[in-house]
Each structure stands twice: as C-alpha cells, then as structure tokens.
Scaffold this active site. Sequence first.
Site, PDB file in Angstrom:
ATOM      1  N   SER A 111      49.428  31.901  29.144  1.00 45.98           N
ATOM      2  CA  SER A 111      48.204  31.884  29.953  1.00 45.98           C
ATOM      3  C   SER A 111      48.378  30.920  31.133  1.00 45.98           C
ATOM      4  CB  SER A 111      47.000  31.531  29.082  1.00 45.98           C
ATOM      5  OG  SER A 111      45.795  31.783  29.751  1.00 45.98           O
ATOM      6  N   ASP A 242      44.802  42.904  25.813  1.00 41.70           N
ATOM      7  CA  ASP A 242      44.358  41.697  26.522  1.00 41.70           C
ATOM      8  C   ASP A 242      43.169  42.050  27.427  1.00 41.70           C
ATOM      9  OD1 ASP A 242      44.072  39.517  28.333  1.00 41.70           O
ATOM     10  OD2 ASP A 242      46.175  38.966  28.044  1.00 41.70           O
ATOM     11  N   HIS A 270      44.084  38.294  24.601  1.00 40.43           N
ATOM     12  CA  HIS A 270      44.500  37.176  25.441  1.00 40.43           C
ATOM     13  C   HIS A 270      44.451  35.926  24.581  1.00 40.43           C
ATOM     14  CE1 HIS A 270      45.327  35.109  29.197  1.00 40.43           C
ATOM     15  NE2 HIS A 270      44.478  34.181  28.795  1.00 40.43           N
TER      16      HIS A 270
END
Length: 290
Positions: A111, A242, A270
């Site tokens: 991320s 995601d 995610h």
Amino acid sequence: MADFERVEPEAERVVRVGAVSLCAQAFGDRADPAILLIGGAEASMDWWEDDLCARLAAAGRYVIRYDSRDTGRSTTYPVGAPAYSMDDLLADAVGLLDALGLGPAHVVGVSMGGWLAQSLAVGHPDRLSSLTLASTSPGGPDSPDLPPMSEKLVRLFQEPQPSPDWSDRESVIAHFLAGERAFAGAIPVDERRIRRIAGRAFDRSPVPAAAANHWMIEGGESIRPRLGEIDVPTLVLHGTDDPLFPIGHAEALAREVRDAKLVPLHGMGHQMPPPEVWDTVVPAIVANTA
C-alpha cells in the site's frame, strides 16, 4: 519449505536514523539476503505477522520489519501535526538500512509502503536487490487511466466514521477491525486474528492516536513516469478483489516496470496478505529474491 516455527525473532531494537528513532526487529540469519518490509498507512510492524516473517526467514532470508514514524515504538509527533513528509519516510527506509549496516536489500512494500518502495527503486537504485509491490498502485485511486475505487468505498470516504477513542484499547481494535472489513475482498475477515494484531499494536504504541497522522502527510512527487527506469527483479502481488486499487492498477505496474511479474492473489482485498494466500506469497517472494 523449512519448518518456519523454528525461526525465532531477534529482540526489538530502537536505532537512531537521522533525527528520529525507529524500532526494528529481524528474523533469520544475518548472513542471508536481507529483506526490508515497509508497511502501509497507520500500520506498525505488527501487521507483518510473525509467522509470515518466520516463513520467509526459514526459506533463507534475513527479514527486517520496522515501525514507521508515528507507529509502535518509533518517534511520534503531536496528533494532527506530523512534522514530516513522504520524502522523510523514504529517507527513513534508506537510513534504517545504513543504521543496521546492510548493503543492498530486497524491498517489499505494501500500500503506502509500496509507493515508498517504488520511490526507493527510482531514487536509490543502488540500495535495492529486488522489488516486491503489494496492494499498491503506480498512480493512486484518482488516476484517470486506472480503474476507480469501488462505490462502497466512495460512500465510506464521503461519510467517514467517527474517530475511535484512541485511549481505549477495545475502541482502537474495533477501529482497525472495521477498516479491515471495509477493505477486504472475498476472503473472510478473521476477527480473532485482526484483534490479536491490533491489540498488540496498541500495546506497543505509547501514543496510538499518532498513527492517524499518516493521512495528513504531504509531499512525495509522482514517480510513475520513471517506473521504466527500475532495473531490478520486480514482483507485483495484488488482490483480485481490491476495492481501493482494482487489479488494473497492478496490471499497469506490471506493464510499466520492465519485466515485472504479476501474481494475482485470488479473493484478497486491499490489505496485508492474510494467511490464506501465504502459500502463494511466500514462494513468490522467495523466487523474486533469489
């Protein structure tokens, strides 16, 4: 694969990196190739789970995880006033390698940590042996040429939930659990597992509320036009479900970074890779860091 349960972590240690202190912990034999794990926003090193780190170490890697600023036992700033930028977080990663006496390392970022890892590969290519990018994007959720976030997340961002009582352990755990559910995919959220990780992070953080400072950090220029300069083995790990960065973001990364390999993680959202995908994630990282 070797018996990962036999790999015990080293004691946590706080090292000085420039003007800040960063808490780090390693797994495995220092003589093995080093892997530096860079976490996402609000995430202390606890989110790189012990068993995941141990599996990588058992495969012959020296694995380092660390608390970024405002998480865990690293330097914290007044809540709502982070006196640093994304560029400072990037410098922290380089400085930590120096402080630990490590040369080029295999870098794994997830991320926000994936953006830092991309930037590290572009700005400090001599410090990387390989690159692994998980749950991240070459351009972010507002890139017009990339798939938009899910409508559910759009509504969530338009109507944000109240902040937790950061002084209350259960309130903070519930905050992270709600976030995990919002960003999850088809793989069910393991409430017991998330409670364990979030509780440990709370217990290790003198100022738990400081983690929210990550959402206020500025700086960090777009490095997407330079992704073609990356010249180390690159692995892209991405959840097929995601909701923030749909799989098209990963496909773009795999196209724009020369010879990058995309490994879809079926059902993952995610998030940090959950145990359900470790049998795919660990061999892929081991192969990319060979």
